[in-house]
Design an enzyme around this catalytic site. Structure first.
Site, PDB file in Angstrom:
ATOM      1  N   GLU A 115      10.844   8.600 -28.566  1.00  0.00           N
ATOM      2  CA  GLU A 115      11.299   8.680 -27.486  1.00  0.00           C
ATOM      3  C   GLU A 115      11.873  10.151 -28.277  1.00  0.00           C
ATOM      4  O   GLU A 115      12.749  10.359 -29.243  1.00  0.00           O
ATOM      5  CB  GLU A 115      13.014   7.232 -27.760  1.00  0.00           C
ATOM      6  CG  GLU A 115      13.391   7.787 -26.547  1.00  0.00           C
ATOM      7  CD  GLU A 115      15.119   6.418 -26.484  1.00  0.00           C
ATOM      8  OE1 GLU A 115      15.755   6.404 -25.965  1.00  0.00           O
ATOM      9  OE2 GLU A 115      14.112   5.155 -27.213  1.00  0.00           O
TER      10      GLU A 115
ATOM     11  N   ASP B 147      17.004  12.246 -32.901  1.00  0.00           N
ATOM     12  CA  ASP B 147      17.939  12.582 -33.037  1.00  0.00           C
ATOM     13  C   ASP B 147      18.212  13.537 -34.432  1.00  0.00           C
ATOM     14  O   ASP B 147      17.920  12.888 -34.940  1.00  0.00           O
ATOM     15  CB  ASP B 147      18.655  11.767 -32.250  1.00  0.00           C
ATOM     16  CG  ASP B 147      19.555  11.855 -30.850  1.00  0.00           C
ATOM     17  OD1 ASP B 147      20.581  12.875 -31.191  1.00  0.00           O
ATOM     18  OD2 ASP B 147      20.283  11.235 -30.371  1.00  0.00           O
TER      19      ASP B 147
ATOM     20  N   ASP C 110      21.018  16.619 -22.315  1.00  0.00           N
ATOM     21  CA  ASP C 110      21.699  17.671 -21.922  1.00  0.00           C
ATOM     22  C   ASP C 110      21.063  17.727 -20.813  1.00  0.00           C
ATOM     23  O   ASP C 110      20.665  19.169 -20.566  1.00  0.00           O
ATOM     24  CB  ASP C 110      22.012  18.034 -22.752  1.00  0.00           C
ATOM     25  CG  ASP C 110      23.793  18.652 -22.927  1.00  0.00           C
ATOM     26  OD1 ASP C 110      23.746  19.389 -21.602  1.00  0.00           O
ATOM     27  OD2 ASP C 110      24.181  18.393 -24.164  1.00  0.00           O
TER      28      ASP C 110
ATOM     29  N   LYS D 260      26.044  24.526 -16.359  1.00  0.00           N
ATOM     30  CA  LYS D 260      26.103  25.954 -16.220  1.00  0.00           C
ATOM     31  C   LYS D 260      24.953  26.740 -16.125  1.00  0.00           C
ATOM     32  O   LYS D 260      23.906  26.099 -16.884  1.00  0.00           O
ATOM     33  CB  LYS D 260      27.097  26.259 -17.232  1.00  0.00           C
ATOM     34  CG  LYS D 260      28.688  25.835 -17.391  1.00  0.00           C
ATOM     35  CD  LYS D 260      28.999  26.332 -18.064  1.00  0.00           C
ATOM     36  CE  LYS D 260      30.484  26.397 -18.985  1.00  0.00           C
ATOM     37  NZ  LYS D 260      31.761  26.478 -19.482  1.00  0.00           N
TER      38      LYS D 260
END
Length: 304
Positions: A131, A156, A206, A210
């Site tokens: 993960e 992470d 994420d 933009k």
């Protein structure tokens, strides 16, 4: 939940930042130049600056907690490329610190790029799912508790989230979670044996909304090129996002890759599997009217 942006395997210089010096003349001298000390004073100032930079460098490389996750685990393996994540060093609670200090030596590992992990040994022979980007770890801890027969290698770079996941797993009595600290690209490229994983989960990475940041999104052809060789045939890549344009890109990229096949009969999105918990983050998105899309693609046999 995740960590980390587009084209993670392509070497590239970071985007230029705005200049912080003020030009004092057409020759490019700065306001600081006019007042810079000379002679022995200049040498002393330079030595002080060098000492300050060295202290800052050591702080960046030292773990926040003795025996805990390293600040820069890859060290010399660092390369200049566009990354899909930005490490954050926000406040760690007392409980998270306690979990890191007690459990990191047992269940944590740094992604240093210096060895190939023996997943059979690390997870006592359980099938292992990777993960990438678990946020604060609530969903990961719940999946581990619901399915103790599957090992979860959770990656992470967020220290509070690492401590939180360790604490949640410990409280639930789950022993099938290992927390990896660092860059998932280095893990995939250098630390996993071929066909060693039984699945990959990327939940709510994420979205880098933009346009100029789209290159930072994680799910890219180059990323899938790294993923395919370390997955067993039939292993599932499961992505989820509540950002519609990113969901469309994920579907396009996964569909186009020759090593993956969509498990949805209509070639589109899949229903949310029962094993993926409805997280607080996801609930907030649904309250705002966001539509969550799940994508489940199987790794097919073929040339690595």
């Amino acid at each position: 939940m995740s960590e980390q942006p587009l084209n993670p395997t392509t070497a590239a210089a970071p985007e230029p930042e705005a200049a912080t010096t003020v030009t004092g003349s057409a020759t490019g001298s700065t306001a600081a130049d006019a007042t810079a000390p000379t002679g022995s004073g200049a040498d002393e100032a330079a030595a002080l600056r060098a000492a300050s930079f060295e202290r800052a460098r050591r702080l960046r490389q030292e773990p926040r907690f003795p025996g805990g996750p390293a600040a820069d685990p890859a060290g010399s393996h660092h390369e200049r490329r566009i990354r899909s994540f930005q490490p954050r060093r926000s406040r760690v609670t007392t409980g998270q610190q306690d979990a890191l200090e007690r459990l990191w030596p047992k269940w944590g590992l740094d992604i240093d790029g210096k060895r190939v992990l023996d997943l059979d040994q690390l997870f006592d022979g359980l099938p292992v799912v990777l993960e990438i980007g678990f946020g604060m770890g609530e969903a990961t801890a719940q999946m581990a508790a619901d399915d103790p027969g599957t090992g979860i290698l959770a990656v992470d770079v967020h220290t509070p989230g690492q401590g939180n996941l360790l604490g949640l797993a410990d409280k639930a009595g789950s022993t099938n979670v290992r927390v990896a600290n660092g860059d998932a690209v280095i893990l995939l490229r250098e630390m996993l044996a071929p066909e060693s994983l039984d699945g990959l989960r990327v939940y709510f990475p994420d979205p880098w909304p933009k346009a100029r940041h789209h290159k930072r999104r994680l799910i890219q052809p180059e990323f899938l090129d790294l993923v395919a060789p370390v997955l067993k045939p039939g292993a599932i890549v499961h992505c989820a996002t509540d950002w519609e344009p990113y969901a469309e890109q994920m579907l396009e990229v996964l569909t186009a890759h020759p090593r993956f096949a969509n498990t949805a009969a209509d070639g589109g999105y899949a229903p949310r599997p029962a094993f993926r918990p409805l997280t607080r983050f996801e609930g907030q998105g649904l309250d705002k009217g966001h539509v969550v899309h799940d994508l489940l693609f199987a790794r097919i046999r073929g040339r690595a």
